[in-house]
Design a protein around this motif. Structure first.
Motif, short mmCIF file in Angstrom:
data_model
loop_
_atom_site.label_atom_id
_atom_site.label_comp_id
_atom_site.label_asym_id
_atom_site.label_seq_id
_atom_site.Cartn_x
_atom_site.Cartn_y
_atom_site.Cartn_z
N VAL A 34 0.84 -1.21 0.00
CA VAL A 34 0.00 0.00 0.00
C VAL A 34 0.87 1.25 0.00
N LEU A 35 2.00 1.22 0.73
CA LEU A 35 2.92 2.36 0.72
C LEU A 35 3.48 2.61 -0.67
N LEU A 36 3.87 1.55 -1.35
CA LEU A 36 4.41 1.68 -2.70
C LEU A 36 3.36 2.24 -3.65
N LEU A 37 2.13 1.72 -3.57
CA LEU A 37 1.05 2.21 -4.42
C LEU A 37 0.73 3.67 -4.12
N LEU A 38 0.82 4.03 -2.85
CA LEU A 38 0.54 5.40 -2.43
C LEU A 38 1.47 6.39 -3.12
N PHE A 39 2.76 6.06 -3.17
CA PHE A 39 3.73 6.99 -3.74
C PHE A 39 3.70 6.97 -5.27
N PRO B 213 13.31 8.40 -9.69
CA PRO B 213 11.88 8.60 -9.42
C PRO B 213 11.56 8.26 -7.96
N ILE B 214 10.60 8.99 -7.39
CA ILE B 214 10.26 8.79 -5.98
C ILE B 214 9.80 7.36 -5.72
N TRP B 215 8.99 6.80 -6.64
CA TRP B 215 8.48 5.45 -6.40
C TRP B 215 9.62 4.44 -6.33
N LEU B 216 10.69 4.68 -7.12
CA LEU B 216 11.84 3.77 -7.09
C LEU B 216 12.62 3.91 -5.79
N LEU B 217 12.74 5.15 -5.30
CA LEU B 217 13.39 5.38 -4.01
C LEU B 217 12.61 4.71 -2.88
#
Length: 341
Positions: free
Chosen positions: A121-126, A285-289
């Motif tokens: 859920v955290l990953l999907l959120l970002f 990218p933020i999602w990759l970080l």
């Protein structure tokens, strides 16, 4: 002024409330028997710390906590504490992820399902939008505090517990210092960045005194309840569930959902602080970080929620004693500095 002050009050509460505090594990780690004086000292130091941090942020019109941090610890130590805040965000987010695993265990689910759930859920959120979810904190935290206070007061009444225990022995008074110090660093990170949004010093007093009193009352009642179930706490990763077992399944479900959302929003805020800090140096990218950060965190959750708190929180309580000392005595240090000029 009152409306703005209450907004900052809930910001402080939202910053402080996470898996550690709401679950009762953090309180039990530091307090327990003969801790009434310790909680009172905590309230006093907490109010002073919030007042100093918010005042510095307001006077400097700060939009970044580094200005406030430098004013508190000085130029020589600001870089050390800057990295320490980053490490704090990392380790406490690990605790939050572990807290999600411990929460789902209340429903007879595997610990790792909770860990995987919050990570996904955290990953999907970002990948989507974080702002809307973080704004939920303004609604969830008051609801969680009201629910928590209701459960604790109901437990106190049902068990016929005295709210005012004898204060003849207060051997654990020194626990106030590491407990307050533990909670100082996130306050610097959050309150140090709102200087341009604070309009009057009255807001600062409302937020500081109000949040200190709220935390003090809930901490005292919570600790008083945990003392009564001391023998059972060893059987629970989350002490709150040892209290909730006396009530209906609906109450357990409701409080568990609130607790999980509070854990999630705290973890999201921690991840946000980490990736925005790293992005200054790494162009990804933020999602990759976020994905890389979670990959580093997940192996550490194997130690379990209560074990992580048992080692990480006391360590930060000791490491932050210097910054707590600077905050509590800041008016004295500040006046001395001006008198020497």
């Amino acid at each position: 002024m009152w409306k703005a002050g209450m907004k900052w009050l809930f910001l402080i509460l939202g910053t402080m409330i996470g898996a550690g505090y709401a679950s009762g594990r953090e309180l039990w780690q530091f307090f327990g028997d003969e801790s009434g004086l310790a909680i009172l000292l905590f309230v006093i130091m907490f109010i002073i710390s919030c007042t100093v941090i918010m005042t510095l942020s307001y006077e400097k019109r700060a939009t970044d906590y580094l200005y406030v941090l430098e004013a508190i610890v000085g130029k020589r130590l600001v870089r050390i504490y800057d990295y320490m805040i980053l490490l704090y965000l990392f380790t406490t987010t690990v605790v939050m992820i572990a807290g999600s695993g411990a929460t789902v265990q209340a429903f007879q689910l595997n610990y790792w399902w909770g860990v995987i759930l919050i990570s996904v859920v955290l990953l999907l959120l970002f990948i989507k939008d974080i702002n809307a979810v973080l704004s939920i904190n303004q609604f969830i935290i008051p609801l969680l505090l009201v629910g928590l206070l209701f459960v604790l007061l109901q437990f106190t009444i049902d068990q016929q517990l005295p709210l005012l225990s004898p204060w003849s022995k207060q051997s654990n008074w020194a626990a106030a210092f590491p407990f307050t110090a533990l909670n100082v660093l996130p306050l610097v990170a959050v309150l140090g960045a709102i200087g341009t949004k604070v309009q009057t010093k009255g807001e600062i007093w409302i937020a500081s005194i109000g949040s200190g009193v709220v935390f003090g009352i809930i901490s005292y009642i919570y600790n008083n309840s945990l003392i009564q179930i001391a023998d059972e706490i060893l059987l629970y990763e989350i002490p709150l569930f040892a209290i909730l077992k006396n009530y209906s399944a609906n109450m357990l479900f409701f409080m568990s959902i609130l607790l999980w959302i509070a854990i999630f929003t705290t973890a999201a805020a921690g991840i946000l602080g980490i990736v925005t800090r790293i992005k200054r140096s790494v162009q990804l990218p933020i999602w990759l970080l976020v994905l890389l950060s979670l990959a580093c965190m997940l192996p550490l959750t194997i130690f379990g929620f209560s074990t992580l708190i048992a080692y990480i929180y006391p360590a930060y309580g000791i490491l932050n004693l210097y910054i707590l000392t600077r905050l509590v005595f800041f008016p004295l240090f500040n006046n001395r500095k001006y008198s020497n000029n």
